[in-house]
Design a protein around this motif. Structure first.
Motif, PDB file in Angstrom:
ATOM      1  N   LEU A 180       6.093 -71.761  12.004  1.00  0.00           N
ATOM      2  CA  LEU A 180       5.039 -71.074  12.738  1.00  0.00           C
ATOM      3  C   LEU A 180       4.688 -71.817  14.027  1.00  0.00           C
ATOM      4  N   LEU A 181       4.489 -73.121  13.930  1.00  0.00           N
ATOM      5  CA  LEU A 181       4.047 -73.900  15.099  1.00  0.00           C
ATOM      6  C   LEU A 181       5.143 -74.094  16.144  1.00  0.00           C
ATOM      7  N   THR A 182       6.383 -74.096  15.737  1.00  0.00           N
ATOM      8  CA  THR A 182       7.462 -74.279  16.716  1.00  0.00           C
ATOM      9  C   THR A 182       7.941 -72.964  17.323  1.00  0.00           C
ATOM     10  N   ASP A 183       7.441 -71.850  16.829  1.00  0.00           N
ATOM     11  CA  ASP A 183       7.702 -70.559  17.460  1.00  0.00           C
ATOM     12  C   ASP A 183       6.689 -70.417  18.592  1.00  0.00           C
ATOM     13  N   LEU A 184       7.062 -70.868  19.763  1.00  0.00           N
ATOM     14  CA  LEU A 184       6.123 -71.005  20.875  1.00  0.00           C
ATOM     15  C   LEU A 184       5.571 -69.677  21.372  1.00  0.00           C
ATOM     16  N   ARG A 185       6.163 -68.565  20.955  1.00  0.00           N
ATOM     17  CA  ARG A 185       5.597 -67.260  21.331  1.00  0.00           C
ATOM     18  C   ARG A 185       4.191 -67.101  20.755  1.00  0.00           C
ATOM     19  N   SER A 186       3.915 -67.765  19.643  1.00  0.00           N
ATOM     20  CA  SER A 186       2.599 -67.683  19.008  1.00  0.00           C
ATOM     21  C   SER A 186       1.530 -68.457  19.770  1.00  0.00           C
ATOM     22  N   HIS A 187       1.916 -69.406  20.568  1.00  0.00           N
ATOM     23  CA  HIS A 187       0.948 -70.287  21.219  1.00  0.00           C
ATOM     24  C   HIS A 187      -0.004 -69.552  22.149  1.00  0.00           C
ATOM     25  N   ALA A 188       0.419 -68.450  22.717  1.00  0.00           N
ATOM     26  CA  ALA A 188      -0.480 -67.679  23.588  1.00  0.00           C
ATOM     27  C   ALA A 188      -1.685 -67.161  22.809  1.00  0.00           C
ATOM     28  N   ARG A 189      -1.530 -66.961  21.485  1.00  0.00           N
ATOM     29  CA  ARG A 189      -2.671 -66.521  20.661  1.00  0.00           C
ATOM     30  C   ARG A 189      -3.658 -67.649  20.425  1.00  0.00           C
ATOM     31  N   TRP A 190      -3.178 -68.878  20.455  1.00  0.00           N
ATOM     32  CA  TRP A 190      -4.008 -70.006  20.036  1.00  0.00           C
ATOM     33  C   TRP A 190      -4.545 -70.846  21.184  1.00  0.00           C
ATOM     34  N   ILE A 191      -3.791 -70.944  22.264  1.00  0.00           N
ATOM     35  CA  ILE A 191      -4.201 -71.812  23.370  1.00  0.00           C
ATOM     36  C   ILE A 191      -4.951 -70.970  24.381  1.00  0.00           C
ATOM     37  N   PRO A 192      -6.185 -71.364  24.674  1.00  0.00           N
ATOM     38  CA  PRO A 192      -7.016 -70.535  25.554  1.00  0.00           C
ATOM     39  C   PRO A 192      -6.426 -70.378  26.947  1.00  0.00           C
ATOM     40  N   MET A 193      -6.624 -69.200  27.507  1.00  0.00           N
ATOM     41  CA  MET A 193      -6.270 -68.901  28.905  1.00  0.00           C
ATOM     42  C   MET A 193      -4.825 -69.263  29.247  1.00  0.00           C
ATOM     43  N   THR A 194      -3.900 -68.990  28.323  1.00  0.00           N
ATOM     44  CA  THR A 194      -2.514 -69.406  28.531  1.00  0.00           C
ATOM     45  C   THR A 194      -1.554 -68.281  28.182  1.00  0.00           C
ATOM     46  N   ARG A 195      -0.525 -68.137  29.015  1.00  0.00           N
ATOM     47  CA  ARG A 195       0.599 -67.270  28.659  1.00  0.00           C
ATOM     48  C   ARG A 195       1.824 -68.167  28.568  1.00  0.00           C
ATOM     49  N   VAL A 196       2.757 -67.789  27.696  1.00  0.00           N
ATOM     50  CA  VAL A 196       3.920 -68.628  27.419  1.00  0.00           C
ATOM     51  C   VAL A 196       5.179 -67.795  27.590  1.00  0.00           C
ATOM     52  N   HIS A 197       6.154 -68.343  28.303  1.00  0.00           N
ATOM     53  CA  HIS A 197       7.454 -67.705  28.484  1.00  0.00           C
ATOM     54  C   HIS A 197       8.489 -68.547  27.741  1.00  0.00           C
ATOM     55  N   VAL A 198       9.163 -67.915  26.768  1.00  0.00           N
ATOM     56  CA  VAL A 198      10.173 -68.610  25.968  1.00  0.00           C
ATOM     57  C   VAL A 198      11.457 -67.806  25.978  1.00  0.00           C
ATOM     58  N   PRO A 199      12.588 -68.472  25.808  1.00  0.00           N
ATOM     59  CA  PRO A 199      13.843 -67.725  25.698  1.00  0.00           C
ATOM     60  C   PRO A 199      13.839 -66.894  24.414  1.00  0.00           C
TER      61      PRO A 199
END
Length: 159
Positions: A17-36
């Motif tokens: 769960l934690l290494t699937d960085l697509r999820s981080h946008a849900r948890w880290i405030p004011m952040t969008r994440v681009h992953v391959p």
């Protein structure tokens, strides 16, 4: 700096769960994440952009990272999983590290640490550390809340 939290999920699941960085946008405030596309893999480049309106496409602080280590936990041996992300700039340098250790059959202990500094001549570690610590604490609190919601039974029809 680092933040540690006990999560109500087995270590292998917490690591995935934690290494699937697509999820981080849900948890880290004011952040969008681009992953391959696809699962996380060594050498993959990830870009997080943080700022007040970044989720709506506005520019923000760019944090480029490369996955340098991705070792899942081995619950049978009791060894933690470790993921390391090198921070490549242009603003932040250093590394982000997640360690996920078994804490019984249905729980895990997550330690998320950041060793980061601003690129360039300005020594601003005193400014960066509290912001990163706050973001990590909030992110892990949101992960825990998400897992509690998943685990609680939803009321059925007519309840």
């Amino acid at each position: 700096m680092s933040v540690t939290r006990l999560l109500p999920i087995p270590a292998a699941e917490a690591f995935a769960l934690l290494t699937d960085l697509r999820s981080h946008a849900r948890w880290i405030p004011m952040t969008r994440v681009h992953v391959p596309p696809g699962p996380p893999r060594l050498g993959a480049l990830v870009t997080a952009v943080s700022g007040p309106l970044t989720r709506r496409g506005a520019p923000g602080l760019v944090d480029r990272m490369r996955i340098d280590r991705l070792d899942p936990p081995d619950p049978a041996a009791g060894t933690p999983g470790v993921a390391v992300f090198a921070k490549l700039g242009p603003v932040l340098l250093g590394e982000s590290r997640m360690e996920v250790a078994p804490a019984g059959p249905r729980h895990s202990r997550v330690t998320w640490s950041e060793r980061a500094w601003l690129a360039g001549p300005v020594p601003a570690a005193a400014l960066v550390a509290p912001v990163l610590r706050g973001m990590l604490a909030l992110a892990l609190a949101r992960v825990a809340r998400e897992l509690r919601r998943r685990a609680s039974p939803s009321p059925g029809p007519g309840r």
